[in-house]
Structures are given as C-alpha cells and as structure tokens.
Motif scaffolding. Structure first.
Motif, PDB file in Angstrom:
ATOM      1  N   PHE A  62      31.211  39.053  26.257  1.00  0.00           N
ATOM      2  CA  PHE A  62      32.560  39.044  25.750  1.00  0.00           C
ATOM      3  C   PHE A  62      33.507  39.206  26.929  1.00  0.00           C
ATOM      4  CE2 PHE A  62      35.668  41.551  23.004  1.00  0.00           C
ATOM      5  CZ  PHE A  62      36.261  40.411  22.552  1.00  0.00           C
ATOM      6  N   VAL A  63      34.015  38.070  27.405  1.00  0.00           N
ATOM      7  CA  VAL A  63      34.785  38.069  28.642  1.00  0.00           C
ATOM      8  C   VAL A  63      36.284  38.163  28.346  1.00  0.00           C
ATOM      9  CG1 VAL A  63      35.323  36.697  30.686  1.00  0.00           C
ATOM     10  CG2 VAL A  63      33.013  36.695  29.754  1.00  0.00           C
ATOM     11  N   GLY A  64      37.027  38.767  29.258  1.00  0.00           N
ATOM     12  CA  GLY A  64      38.475  38.830  29.123  1.00  0.00           C
ATOM     13  C   GLY A  64      38.976  40.210  29.469  1.00  0.00           C
ATOM     14  N   GLU A  89      42.423  31.931  14.957  1.00  0.00           N
ATOM     15  CA  GLU A  89      42.279  30.476  14.961  1.00  0.00           C
ATOM     16  C   GLU A  89      40.861  30.077  15.340  1.00  0.00           C
ATOM     17  OE1 GLU A  89      45.100  28.764  17.666  1.00  0.00           O
ATOM     18  OE2 GLU A  89      46.801  29.673  16.635  1.00  0.00           O
ATOM     19  N   SER A  90      40.555  28.821  15.065  1.00  0.00           N
ATOM     20  CA  SER A  90      39.247  28.299  15.404  1.00  0.00           C
ATOM     21  C   SER A  90      38.999  28.383  16.917  1.00  0.00           C
ATOM     22  CB  SER A  90      39.177  26.841  14.949  1.00  0.00           C
ATOM     23  OG  SER A  90      37.891  26.361  15.174  1.00  0.00           O
ATOM     24  N   GLY A  91      37.801  28.818  17.273  1.00  0.00           N
ATOM     25  CA  GLY A  91      37.415  28.829  18.681  1.00  0.00           C
ATOM     26  C   GLY A  91      37.900  30.020  19.477  1.00  0.00           C
ATOM     27  N   THR A  92      38.486  31.033  18.805  1.00  0.00           N
ATOM     28  CA  THR A  92      39.014  32.183  19.553  1.00  0.00           C
ATOM     29  C   THR A  92      37.942  33.215  19.879  1.00  0.00           C
ATOM     30  OG1 THR A  92      39.707  33.056  17.408  1.00  0.00           O
ATOM     31  CG2 THR A  92      41.418  32.114  18.805  1.00  0.00           C
ATOM     32  N   GLY A  93      36.757  33.106  19.246  1.00  0.00           N
ATOM     33  CA  GLY A  93      35.694  34.055  19.567  1.00  0.00           C
ATOM     34  C   GLY A  93      35.359  35.005  18.427  1.00  0.00           C
ATOM     35  N   LYS A  94      35.604  34.589  17.192  1.00  0.00           N
ATOM     36  CA  LYS A  94      35.355  35.487  16.058  1.00  0.00           C
ATOM     37  C   LYS A  94      33.869  35.834  15.930  1.00  0.00           C
ATOM     38  CE  LYS A  94      37.413  32.749  13.076  1.00  0.00           C
ATOM     39  NZ  LYS A  94      37.918  31.712  13.993  1.00  0.00           N
ATOM     40  N   GLU A  95      33.034  34.832  16.177  1.00  0.00           N
ATOM     41  CA  GLU A  95      31.601  35.103  16.074  1.00  0.00           C
ATOM     42  C   GLU A  95      31.140  36.028  17.208  1.00  0.00           C
ATOM     43  OE1 GLU A  95      29.326  31.694  15.095  1.00  0.00           O
ATOM     44  OE2 GLU A  95      27.423  32.773  15.210  1.00  0.00           O
ATOM     45  N   VAL A 155      39.114  29.162  23.122  1.00  0.00           N
ATOM     46  CA  VAL A 155      38.055  29.347  24.123  1.00  0.00           C
ATOM     47  C   VAL A 155      36.992  28.249  24.011  1.00  0.00           C
ATOM     48  CG1 VAL A 155      36.369  30.950  25.086  1.00  0.00           C
ATOM     49  CG2 VAL A 155      38.459  31.829  24.053  1.00  0.00           C
ATOM     50  N   ARG A 156      36.722  27.793  22.773  1.00  0.00           N
ATOM     51  CA  ARG A 156      35.708  26.749  22.630  1.00  0.00           C
ATOM     52  C   ARG A 156      36.130  25.488  23.380  1.00  0.00           C
ATOM     53  NH1 ARG A 156      35.192  26.394  17.577  1.00  0.00           N
ATOM     54  NH2 ARG A 156      33.338  27.673  17.377  1.00  0.00           N
ATOM     55  N   GLU A 157      37.429  25.135  23.284  1.00  0.00           N
ATOM     56  CA  GLU A 157      37.911  23.934  23.971  1.00  0.00           C
ATOM     57  C   GLU A 157      37.798  24.120  25.489  1.00  0.00           C
ATOM     58  OE1 GLU A 157      42.042  22.943  23.291  1.00  0.00           O
ATOM     59  OE2 GLU A 157      41.796  20.938  24.120  1.00  0.00           O
ATOM     60  N   LEU A 158      38.116  25.334  25.965  1.00  0.00           N
ATOM     61  CA  LEU A 158      37.995  25.610  27.398  1.00  0.00           C
ATOM     62  C   LEU A 158      36.529  25.499  27.835  1.00  0.00           C
ATOM     63  CD1 LEU A 158      39.171  26.644  30.102  1.00  0.00           C
ATOM     64  CD2 LEU A 158      38.872  28.973  29.264  1.00  0.00           C
ATOM     65  N   GLU A 159      35.664  26.059  27.022  1.00  0.00           N
ATOM     66  CA  GLU A 159      34.231  26.014  27.330  1.00  0.00           C
ATOM     67  C   GLU A 159      33.765  24.555  27.432  1.00  0.00           C
ATOM     68  OE1 GLU A 159      31.966  27.924  24.247  1.00  0.00           O
ATOM     69  OE2 GLU A 159      30.149  28.028  25.445  1.00  0.00           O
ATOM     70  N   ASN A 160      34.191  23.726  26.451  1.00  0.00           N
ATOM     71  CA  ASN A 160      33.797  22.317  26.461  1.00  0.00           C
ATOM     72  C   ASN A 160      34.361  21.580  27.674  1.00  0.00           C
ATOM     73  OD1 ASN A 160      32.475  22.765  24.084  1.00  0.00           O
ATOM     74  ND2 ASN A 160      34.053  21.878  22.774  1.00  0.00           N
TER      75      ASN A 160
HETATM   76  N1  LIG Z   1      35.772  36.284  25.035  1.00  0.00           N
HETATM   77  C1  LIG Z   1      34.805  35.349  25.193  1.00  0.00           C
HETATM   78  N2  LIG Z   1      33.965  35.418  26.224  1.00  0.00           N
HETATM   79  C2  LIG Z   1      33.016  34.473  26.401  1.00  0.00           C
HETATM   80  N3  LIG Z   1      32.836  33.434  25.601  1.00  0.00           N
HETATM   81  C3  LIG Z   1      33.641  33.311  24.546  1.00  0.00           C
HETATM   82  C4  LIG Z   1      34.666  34.268  24.289  1.00  0.00           C
HETATM   83  N4  LIG Z   1      35.325  33.892  23.175  1.00  0.00           N
HETATM   84  C5  LIG Z   1      34.737  32.775  22.755  1.00  0.00           C
HETATM   85  N5  LIG Z   1      33.717  32.408  23.573  1.00  0.00           N
HETATM   86  C6  LIG Z   1      32.877  31.212  23.420  1.00  0.00           C
HETATM   87  O1  LIG Z   1      33.679  30.211  22.820  1.00  0.00           O
HETATM   88  C7  LIG Z   1      32.974  29.554  21.782  1.00  0.00           C
HETATM   89  C8  LIG Z   1      33.695  29.749  20.469  1.00  0.00           C
HETATM   90  O2  LIG Z   1      33.583  31.096  20.053  1.00  0.00           O
HETATM   91  P1  LIG Z   1      33.241  31.476  18.537  1.00  0.00           P
HETATM   92  O3  LIG Z   1      32.241  30.570  17.964  1.00  0.00           O
HETATM   93  O4  LIG Z   1      32.984  32.926  18.485  1.00  0.00           O
HETATM   94  O5  LIG Z   1      34.686  31.163  17.913  1.00  0.00           O
HETATM   95  P2  LIG Z   1      35.136  31.240  16.391  1.00  0.00           P
HETATM   96  O6  LIG Z   1      36.439  31.953  16.401  1.00  0.00           O
HETATM   97  O7  LIG Z   1      34.035  31.786  15.572  1.00  0.00           O
HETATM   98  O8  LIG Z   1      35.398  29.721  16.051  1.00  0.00           O
HETATM   99  P3  LIG Z   1      35.360  28.983  14.590  1.00  0.00           P
HETATM  100  O9  LIG Z   1      36.556  29.477  13.848  1.00  0.00           O
HETATM  101  O10 LIG Z   1      35.503  27.554  14.951  1.00  0.00           O
HETATM  102  O11 LIG Z   1      34.068  29.344  13.964  1.00  0.00           O
HETATM  103  C9  LIG Z   1      31.568  30.129  21.784  1.00  0.00           C
HETATM  104  O12 LIG Z   1      30.729  29.278  22.513  1.00  0.00           O
HETATM  105  C10 LIG Z   1      31.720  31.460  22.481  1.00  0.00           C
HETATM  106  O13 LIG Z   1      30.542  31.803  23.170  1.00  0.00           O
END
Ligand SMILES: Nc1ncnc2c1ncn2[C@@H]1O[C@H](COP(=O)(O)OP(=O)(O)OP(=O)(O)O)[C@@H](O)[C@H]1O
Ligand SMILES: [Mg+2]
Length: 464
Positions: free
Chosen positions: A144-146, A173-179, A361-366
């Motif tokens: 969990f980076v940041g 929002e989608s891709g913010t790191g909820k999981e 974050v997902r878009e940045l990762e991609n």
């Molecule tokens: N703080 C973080 N540090 C490292 N990686 C992160 C961080 N936040 C998100 N990611 C990465 O970004 C991607 C998206 O995160 P995640 O699936 O948790 O988002 P989400 O909010 O659940 O998105 P969705 O709403 O689309 O399900 C994952 O690959 C995750 O590993």
C-alpha cells in the motif's frame, strides 16, 4: 522511563521554574512558559509529547488552550494543574481531552508518577502503531504505497478499524485502491489467518450471485445437481469482501441484511438456518447514501455496512503520491518483466504529474506497465506513455491549432479515459459516452490528427 519532550505552562514563574527543574532531573527535555499564547507558538515550532498546564492563566486560559490544542490534533497528552480545587473546570478539561488533572498543592512525586504512567501508555501506543505499519508494508505483496496526508489518514483509519470486528464500507472512484484497503484491513485483523473471501457483486447475474453467497441444497433449482456451500460459510470466522455492493439487487440486499443482523444464513432450498460469523467489508464506486435515499439500496443495510467508512480519494487529489507510486510500479514491473529500468525521465515525470488520472492508480499502473514493455533504455521517456498523456507534453507550437483537429484530439483523449474507466469494455464505454457501439468503433478507427497539421482526421470531428 522514556525520555519525553515536556512543556510546562504556569504564570507563577518560581513554581514554573522549580517544576521544570524537577522534570529535567528525571531526564526529560523540558521547556517552561508563562502564557498559553506562548505555548501555542512553541507547539507550532516543534513537537512535544506532554504538556502540563495551569488552568487559570492571564490572557488565554487553560480550557481555551486545550480547545486550541485539540483542534490542532497534535497527539499531545495534557495534564491540568489548578490551585483552586475547581473540580468543574477539571471535569470540563478532561472532556476536552486532558488525560489527567491535579490540584495544587501536590507532591512532585505524585506528578512524576502520573507523567510516567501517561508516557508509558503513549510509548506503547506508538510502538503498536509502528509495528502495524511494518506489518502493513511487509505482508502486503502489492503493498500500500503513498505518503500524502490523505493516504496517511487512510492508513490510520485502517490501523484503527482492522483489529475490531466492525463492518467497513470502502468508497471511492474506480481504480483508487479499494481492494488494496480491504486486504490491508483483513491482514491487520485478528482474522488474518482465516480466509478473505472476495465476491464481485457486479460480475455475476442475480440468481448466480445468490447461490454463490448462500449456497444451495441438491436439487434446490434446475441445475443444482449437488449441494454447494456458499461463500458466507466459506468466510466463517474470516472476512467477506463484497465488491461493488451497489450493484446488488434489492431482494438479495435484504437477505444480506438478515445474514449480517442474525449472523446466520439459510441456504437456498433449505429451511434450517446455519450460523456464520463473518466480518463484512464492502466496496462501492457509486454513492450508496444517494442510492439508499432513492430507494435503490436498503437503508438498514447501508447503515449496517457504513459503521465505519474509509474513503479512497482520487489520485488527482493526492498528486504527491504519484512519484512514489511510479517508483513502486517501475520496481515491480522490472522484476516481472526482467528488465533493468531505474526510473522515469524528468520530462516523463512532468507529464505524469500533470495528467488528471480519471482511471486513478489502476490507470497509472497500466501506463507504467505499457511504457516498461516498450522501453529499451534505463529510464522511461514520454514516448512510451499512452497518447492521451503525450498530448499533454506537446507544446502549443506542436499542437494542431485548427478547431477540428483540436476537437478530434479532445474526443480521442476523452474516449481513452472512459475506456480506462470501463477496463477497455467498449459496450460499457459506448453507453457512458452516449453513442452507439458502431460509432465508437468508427471513432477509434479514424487516424489521429497529425501534430501541427490538419491531417486526414480533420473532417471527422463534427460527426457522431
Ligand atoms: N496505494 C497503492 N499502492 C500500490 N498499488 C496500488 C495502490 N492503490 C491501488 N493500487 C493498484 O492499483 C490497481 C487498482 O486498485 P484496486 O483494484 O484496489 O482499485 P479499486 O478501487 O478496487 O478499483 P475498482 O473500483 O475498479 O474495483 C491494483 O492493481 C492495485 O494493486
Ligand atoms: Mg475493486
């Protein structure tokens, strides 16, 4: 006893001096001052662990000082001293967050004893927090980076709620790191050695979702050739992560509510209830409060899940996190792709910082993964970044200036962002864009405008 930074505030100077001396003898770093105003100025300049404050002071009094300190959220322990045996104000002080109070005259030994007790308590809390931070970093493979203030706050919330059994609602929002947050909560909980079962409520058709969650007996419905244990039972004594809970149909919501309230479930096709002790983490990218106002989400379930909310702020609101995230992803993909990439060029970083990241974050990762695949060098350059980002780099001189090209460019950028949001799902994207699937394909197939010129795409911008 741990050495601490202590601030003494008392307008009776001889007393203040003696008290400071006594505390210094105990090995503490001590500063004394005669007014609350001075004390606040000192607190703004450097950290203190503990303050000892007289209630009656000239100018700002002890209670107002307490209020100011509480507002600043300094994590400062406050002990009140008062000459008047004024119990009412002492009670008020404790309500405002003071950890202790003493009435003058008191024995220094008594004060020292109490200080030691509060400091040990503080040290214990701090070492506990440090240990949990370490756990969070070490055992989270996709860690969990940041370090933006917003993410530090999220970390703090995770740390506080994880050891409880409260349900948690993770919004954002989608891709913010909820999981990522859900995993961290589970990992830091007392259930960490039990299962974390994840269900994406948006991914399954309603009937399947129900039998997945609650299980069914053999022959409960056509196709139920054998009985099946549901995910609620699979998560017994562990954690159930309900992703995209907003997509859950109403009838199923009421079944979930019953399961949450009674801690038992009734598998489909049976009548006997089965105990299931499950902690629920739920995630949503839609506004559940609004959905429950509109009758699309059951109020009672919303309140049950929302006992504790963790909101993940979008990446554009915490751009300070971009550099550390980039470093993290570059390191991860270097390992995965077996490439030796050390970082990104300043130019590329400037673009990454300027882009609004609708897919978070997902878009940045991609974007980093794509650039890592394309690169031959040891630093990622703007060339490897997606087109929507590169457009940000083109100075006005290189940009097409005619209106059609500009509109076309904007259109492509927007479509790109929506595609990221939908995980490249063109059907969903077309819906969000309010155009037909075939016009989306048409738009994507047209060539992009040439920088500086009015290329072949120039005459397509007006079309829908
Ligand atoms: N703080 C973080 N540090 C490292 N990686 C992160 C961080 N936040 C998100 N990611 C990465 O970004 C991607 C998206 O995160 P995640 O699936 O948790 O988002 P989400 O909010 O659940 O998105 P969705 O709403 O689309 O399900 C994952 O690959 C995750 O590993
Ligand atoms: Mg998710």
């Amino acid at each position: 006893m741990p050495q601490a930074r202590i601030l003494v505030i008392d307008d009776e100077q001889p007393f203040c001096d003696v008290l400071c001396g006594v505390l210094r003898k105990q090995g503490h770093l001590v500063e004394g001052t005669e007014t609350a105003e001075n004390a606040l100025a000192l607190l703004d300049r450097r950290p203190f662990d503990l303050a000892i404050c007289d209630l009656r002071l000239p100018g700002m009094n002890g209670l107002d000082f307490l209020r100011q300190v509480a507002e600043r959220k300094l994590g400062l322990q406050l002990i009140i001293i008062t000459a008047y045996g004024d119990i009412e104000s002492a009670v008020e002080a404790v309500k405002l967050g003071a950890v202790d109070y003493l009435t003058k005259p008191f024995l220094f030994d008594d004060l020292i004893l109490r200080i030691d007790r509060h400091l040990s308590h503080l040290a214990l809390e701090q070492s506990h927090a440090a240990l949990q931070d370490e756990l969070l970093a070490r055992y989270e493979p996709r860690s969990f980076v940041g370090n933006s203030p917003k993410i530090m706050r999220v970390r703090d919330l995770i740390r506080r709620v994880a050891p409880t059994t409260s349900n948690v609602l993770i919004s954002g929002e989608s891709g913010t790191g909820k999981e990522v947050v859900a995993r961290a909560v589970h990992r830091l909980s007392e259930r960490h050695d039990r299962r974390l079962v994840t269900v994406n409520c948006a991914a399954l058709p309603d009937t399947l979702l129900e039998s997945e969650l609650f299980g069914h007996s053999k022959g409960a419905f056509t196709g139920a050739v054998r009985s099946k244990e549901g995910l609620f039972l699979a998560a017994d004594a562990g954690t159930l992560f309900l992703d995209e809970i907003g997509a859950m149909p109403l009838p199923l919501q009421s079944k979930i509510l019953r399961a949450v309230e009674a801690k038992e479930i009734v598998p489909i096709g049976t009548t006997a209830s089965v105990k299931a002790d499950v902690r629920i983490l739920a995630a949503t990218s839609t506004d559940l409060a609004a959905a429950s106002r509109e009758g699309k989400f059951i109020d009672a379930l919303y309140y049950r899940l929302n006992v504790f909310e963790i909101h993940m702020p979008p990446l554009r609101e915490r751009k300070e996190d971009i550099p550390v995230l980039v470093t993290h992803f570059v390191e991860r993909f270097s390992q995965e792709l077996k490439k030796r990439v050390l970082g990104v060029t300043d130019e590329a970083m400037a673009i990454l910082m300027a882009y609004p990241w609708p897919g978070n974050v997902r878009e940045l990762e991609n974007a980093i993964e794509r650039a890592m695949i394309l690169t031959d060098g040891d630093h990622l350059t703007p060339d490897g970044l997606p087109h929507s980002l590169q457009a940000l780099a083109a100075g006005p001189a290189e940009r097409p200036l005619d209106l059609r090209s500009v509109l076309r460019r904007a259109e492509l950028d927007h479509i790109g962002a929506v595609l990221v949001l939908t995980g490249q799902d063109k059907v969903k994207a077309a819906k969000m864009l309010g155009i037909s699937l075939s016009s989306l394909y048409r738009k994507l197939e047209q060539p992009e405008p040439e920088p500086g010129g009015d290329g072949p795409a120039a005459d397509s911008a007006g079309e829908t």
